[in-house]
Design a protein around this motif. Sequence first.
Motif: not given
Length: 255
Positions: A26-43
């Motif tokens: 679930i984590f990786f699916f959301l990380y890949r599918e959600m807009d980058i503005s919501y996941t940018r700080s994870i990378a």
Amino acid sequence: MEQRYKQGYFLHWIIGIGDLVILNSIFFFLYREMDISYTRSIAPNLREVILLLNFCYFFALYIVPIKLLEAVVFLDKIVQRSFSLITIQTFLFATCLIFLNVGETLSTFIVVYYIATILCFSIWRVLVRVFVKVYRRKGYGAKNIIIVGAGKNGMELYRVIKNDLSYGFNVLGFFDDNELLKDILPNYLGKIEDLEIFVSENEVDEIYCTIPGYNSEKISDLLSFAEKNMIRFYIIPEFYRNIKKSMILETMDLI
């Protein structure tokens, strides 16, 4: 007996691995599918974030352990425990992310992850319980038990167990001081005083005592014997036979 315990440990491992697969997928699916503005700080901290996610699961599991292999587990309890486990895990995960200075920018991601995980995790745990029940109905992993007392109380317990093999019990028979029962019950094993010899010669996992409370001395002796031989001992209350099946199952879930 040892083989049954190994089967139990194996199923626990399977459930734990399945939990981790669900959480990480679930984590990786959301990380890949959600807009980058919501996941940018994870990378920049992806490895640390994944480690924290899994560490928080193990910590939450210590607080809310797996209880899918018990004899009686109601579906609402499974969903309730899944909710508690994921809530604790997500809270710890979010707290750790705040200490990494990335939690504030991931609030939307965490909320979506929390909701999706509760739904998927609850479905997964319910499916596991269904599998366990089917597995036990085929006779695998059953615990050998004996019932002390063949009165109405003991017979009602026997009926409930035999009506649903998914409880995972194999009733070896009854012990009762009324020897006339040997002509009535096909699985009458003898008087209560014969129990110790039978247990020493056969594999017995649990003893269920249904004799009235005024036989306190016999109950005490049986309890002492069970403790010395590392056998689980349960006392079934006398009001057991007068309650509905749903309440009987609740009682079995607590004893």
